[in-house]
Motif scaffolding. Structure first.
Motif, PDB file in Angstrom:
ATOM      1  N   TYR A   5       2.747   7.731   0.456  1.00 63.81           N
ATOM      2  CA  TYR A   5       2.315   6.376   0.180  1.00 63.81           C
ATOM      3  C   TYR A   5       0.918   6.385  -0.430  1.00 63.81           C
ATOM      4  O   TYR A   5       0.107   7.284  -0.175  1.00 63.81           O
ATOM      5  CB  TYR A   5       2.265   5.542   1.472  1.00 63.81           C
ATOM      6  CG  TYR A   5       3.596   5.174   2.042  1.00 63.81           C
ATOM      7  CD1 TYR A   5       4.317   6.069   2.823  1.00 63.81           C
ATOM      8  CD2 TYR A   5       4.145   3.915   1.814  1.00 63.81           C
ATOM      9  CE1 TYR A   5       5.546   5.725   3.361  1.00 63.81           C
ATOM     10  CE2 TYR A   5       5.371   3.550   2.350  1.00 63.81           C
ATOM     11  CZ  TYR A   5       6.067   4.465   3.123  1.00 63.81           C
ATOM     12  OH  TYR A   5       7.283   4.116   3.653  1.00 63.81           O
TER      13      TYR A   5
ATOM     14  N   GLN B 159      -2.470   3.705  -0.846  1.00 59.23           N
ATOM     15  CA  GLN B 159      -3.086   2.444  -0.459  1.00 59.23           C
ATOM     16  C   GLN B 159      -4.357   2.275  -1.280  1.00 59.23           C
ATOM     17  O   GLN B 159      -5.378   2.916  -1.011  1.00 59.23           O
ATOM     18  CB  GLN B 159      -3.406   2.405   1.031  1.00 59.23           C
ATOM     19  CG  GLN B 159      -3.927   1.055   1.492  1.00 59.23           C
ATOM     20  CD  GLN B 159      -4.274   1.029   2.964  1.00 59.23           C
ATOM     21  OE1 GLN B 159      -4.567   2.055   3.555  1.00 59.23           O
ATOM     22  NE2 GLN B 159      -4.252  -0.153   3.559  1.00 59.23           N
TER      23      GLN B 159
ATOM     24  N   GLY C 191      -8.370  -2.305  -0.345  1.00 58.45           N
ATOM     25  CA  GLY C 191      -8.090  -3.683   0.019  1.00 58.45           C
ATOM     26  C   GLY C 191      -6.643  -4.101  -0.094  1.00 58.45           C
ATOM     27  O   GLY C 191      -6.327  -5.284   0.062  1.00 58.45           O
ATOM     28  N   GLN C 192      -5.758  -3.152  -0.365  1.00 60.59           N
ATOM     29  CA  GLN C 192      -4.344  -3.472  -0.583  1.00 60.59           C
ATOM     30  C   GLN C 192      -3.473  -2.920   0.541  1.00 60.59           C
ATOM     31  O   GLN C 192      -3.936  -2.208   1.431  1.00 60.59           O
ATOM     32  CB  GLN C 192      -3.879  -2.892  -1.919  1.00 60.59           C
ATOM     33  CG  GLN C 192      -4.686  -3.357  -3.117  1.00 60.59           C
ATOM     34  CD  GLN C 192      -4.552  -4.837  -3.368  1.00 60.59           C
ATOM     35  OE1 GLN C 192      -3.440  -5.389  -3.374  1.00 60.59           O
ATOM     36  NE2 GLN C 192      -5.672  -5.518  -3.560  1.00 60.59           N
ATOM     37  N   SER C 193      -2.186  -3.270   0.452  1.00 60.92           N
ATOM     38  CA  SER C 193      -1.212  -2.737   1.399  1.00 60.92           C
ATOM     39  C   SER C 193      -0.742  -1.358   0.928  1.00 60.92           C
ATOM     40  O   SER C 193      -1.198  -0.839  -0.083  1.00 60.92           O
ATOM     41  CB  SER C 193      -0.038  -3.711   1.507  1.00 60.92           C
ATOM     42  OG  SER C 193       0.873  -3.286   2.490  1.00 60.92           O
ATOM     43  N   LEU C 194       0.176  -0.791   1.677  1.00 62.77           N
ATOM     44  CA  LEU C 194       0.705   0.528   1.329  1.00 62.77           C
ATOM     45  C   LEU C 194       1.891   0.387   0.392  1.00 62.77           C
ATOM     46  O   LEU C 194       2.752  -0.481   0.578  1.00 62.77           O
ATOM     47  CB  LEU C 194       1.165   1.268   2.591  1.00 62.77           C
ATOM     48  CG  LEU C 194       0.087   1.928   3.432  1.00 62.77           C
ATOM     49  CD1 LEU C 194      -0.677   0.920   4.247  1.00 62.77           C
ATOM     50  CD2 LEU C 194       0.693   2.994   4.334  1.00 62.77           C
TER      51      LEU C 194
ATOM     52  N   LEU D 265       4.966   2.799  -1.489  1.00 61.56           N
ATOM     53  CA  LEU D 265       5.643   4.087  -1.499  1.00 61.56           C
ATOM     54  C   LEU D 265       5.563   4.711  -2.884  1.00 61.56           C
ATOM     55  O   LEU D 265       5.902   4.067  -3.883  1.00 61.56           O
ATOM     56  CB  LEU D 265       7.100   3.908  -1.082  1.00 61.56           C
ATOM     57  CG  LEU D 265       7.955   5.175  -1.009  1.00 61.56           C
ATOM     58  CD1 LEU D 265       7.439   6.102   0.089  1.00 61.56           C
ATOM     59  CD2 LEU D 265       9.419   4.831  -0.773  1.00 61.56           C
TER      60      LEU D 265
ATOM     61  N   ILE E  67      -6.368   5.644  -0.601  1.00 60.13           N
ATOM     62  CA  ILE E  67      -5.967   6.456   0.538  1.00 60.13           C
ATOM     63  C   ILE E  67      -4.516   6.880   0.306  1.00 60.13           C
ATOM     64  O   ILE E  67      -3.671   6.028  -0.024  1.00 60.13           O
ATOM     65  CB  ILE E  67      -6.085   5.687   1.872  1.00 60.13           C
ATOM     66  CG1 ILE E  67      -7.529   5.267   2.115  1.00 60.13           C
ATOM     67  CG2 ILE E  67      -5.572   6.536   3.034  1.00 60.13           C
ATOM     68  CD1 ILE E  67      -7.717   4.389   3.343  1.00 60.13           C
TER      69      ILE E  67
ATOM     70  N   LEU F 289      -1.197   8.709   2.056  1.00 63.48           N
ATOM     71  CA  LEU F 289      -0.664   9.015   3.383  1.00 63.48           C
ATOM     72  C   LEU F 289       0.738   9.599   3.279  1.00 63.48           C
ATOM     73  O   LEU F 289       1.552   9.143   2.477  1.00 63.48           O
ATOM     74  CB  LEU F 289      -0.604   7.759   4.260  1.00 63.48           C
ATOM     75  CG  LEU F 289      -1.919   7.031   4.522  1.00 63.48           C
ATOM     76  CD1 LEU F 289      -2.024   5.781   3.670  1.00 63.48           C
ATOM     77  CD2 LEU F 289      -2.028   6.663   5.997  1.00 63.48           C
TER      78      LEU F 289
ATOM     79  N   GLN G 227      -2.987  11.338   9.023  1.00 59.26           N
ATOM     80  CA  GLN G 227      -4.292  10.686   9.155  1.00 59.26           C
ATOM     81  C   GLN G 227      -4.773  10.074   7.850  1.00 59.26           C
ATOM     82  O   GLN G 227      -5.703   9.268   7.832  1.00 59.26           O
ATOM     83  CB  GLN G 227      -5.347  11.694   9.646  1.00 59.26           C
ATOM     84  CG  GLN G 227      -4.977  12.398  10.929  1.00 59.26           C
ATOM     85  CD  GLN G 227      -4.347  13.746  10.654  1.00 59.26           C
ATOM     86  OE1 GLN G 227      -3.452  13.887   9.804  1.00 59.26           O
ATOM     87  NE2 GLN G 227      -4.782  14.764  11.376  1.00 59.26           N
TER      88      GLN G 227
ATOM     89  N   ARG H 165      -8.581  10.145   2.032  1.00 53.30           N
ATOM     90  CA  ARG H 165      -9.367   9.152   1.287  1.00 53.30           C
ATOM     91  C   ARG H 165      -9.943   9.816   0.051  1.00 53.30           C
ATOM     92  O   ARG H 165     -10.818  10.680   0.139  1.00 53.30           O
ATOM     93  CB  ARG H 165     -10.470   8.578   2.159  1.00 53.30           C
ATOM     94  CG  ARG H 165     -11.197   7.398   1.546  1.00 53.30           C
ATOM     95  CD  ARG H 165     -12.292   6.892   2.480  1.00 53.30           C
ATOM     96  NE  ARG H 165     -11.758   6.334   3.717  1.00 53.30           N
ATOM     97  CZ  ARG H 165     -11.399   5.072   3.877  1.00 53.30           C
ATOM     98  NH1 ARG H 165     -11.525   4.218   2.879  1.00 53.30           N
ATOM     99  NH2 ARG H 165     -10.951   4.638   5.046  1.00 53.30           N
TER     100      ARG H 165
END
Lengths: 112, 111
Positions: free
Chosen positions: A35, A37, A40-43, A45, A90, A92, A105, A108
């Motif tokens: 994913y 991110q 300031g946004q959502s995740l 895929l 970020i 993930l 975790q 970043r």
């Protein structure tokens, strides 16, 4: 639950370079998910990685920019290639344990 | 695909206050999870709750799948509750295993 080790936890990279992110899971899983991110946004895929086959990319993400490896059932890597400041996010990795999702975790990434 | 909206987008509380976060989704789901993203970016699993009600300490969650919404309750909030709360849904019979994240609620708790 699932224990997922992701590294590096953070990095600052020069534009035009590439970064490979590693994800190690404590037990075998069929699918691993990557994913992104943005600040300031959502995740969102990026792709689903299956062992022994090509990753499946979501709309807007391409293999040349985000190559993924899945050499075995506990490990995967995501490479962010030819980076630009817009890639600062970020990243993930995630796995499913039964039907519940667990996340590493996060990495970043800042591109300067 | 499934659309997931969360409200409110931002919430500011004083320590000790209670709050309710809402998650609306546009299609039937058979998987719903709530996560807390801490200031370091780590996603922490709060609840796996495709239907019904669950409680864990000061937090509880309710999902009404037939009406396509879920609620997360935080009671007696603490500064450590600050961060972003996401709900995420999946319908693995219709949309494969992709987990769709909501828009998030940013919570700030002040002493």
């Amino acid at each position: 639950s699932a224990v997922i080790s992701q590294k590096p936890s953070r990095d600052i990279c020069q534009r035009g370079t590439s970064l490979t992110i590693q994800c190690q899971v404590d037990s075998q899983v069929t699918m691993m998910f990557w994913y992104r991110q943005q600040p300031g946004q959502s995740l969102t895929l990026i792709a689903t990685a299956n062992q022994g086959s090509e990753a499946t990319y979501e709309s807007g993400f391409v293999i040349d920019k985000f190559p993924i490896s899945r050499p075995n059932l506990t490990f995967s890597t995501l490479t962010v290639s030819n980076m630009s400041p817009e890639d600062s996010s970020i990243y993930l990795c995630s796995v499913l344990r039964l039907t519940e999702a667990f996340f590493g975790q996060g990495t970043r990434l800042t591109v300067v | 695909g499934i659309q997931v909206e969360q409200s409110p987008p931002d919430l500011i509380l004083q320590e000790g206050a209670n709050s309710t976060l809402r998650c609306n989704f546009s299609d039937s789901v058979n998987n719903l999870q709530w996560f807390h993203q801490n200031p370091w970016g780590q996603l922490i699993n709060l609840f796996y709750i495709p239907s019904g009600t669950k409680q864990n300490g000061r937090l509880s969650a309710t999902t009404v799948a037939t009406e396509r919404y879920s609620l997360l309750y935080i009671s007696s909030s603490q500064t450590t509750d600050s961060g972003v709360y996401f709900c995420a849904v999946r319908n693995f019979l219709r949309y494969t295993d992709k987990l769709i994240f909501g828009t998030g609620t940013r919570l700030q708790v002040f002493p």
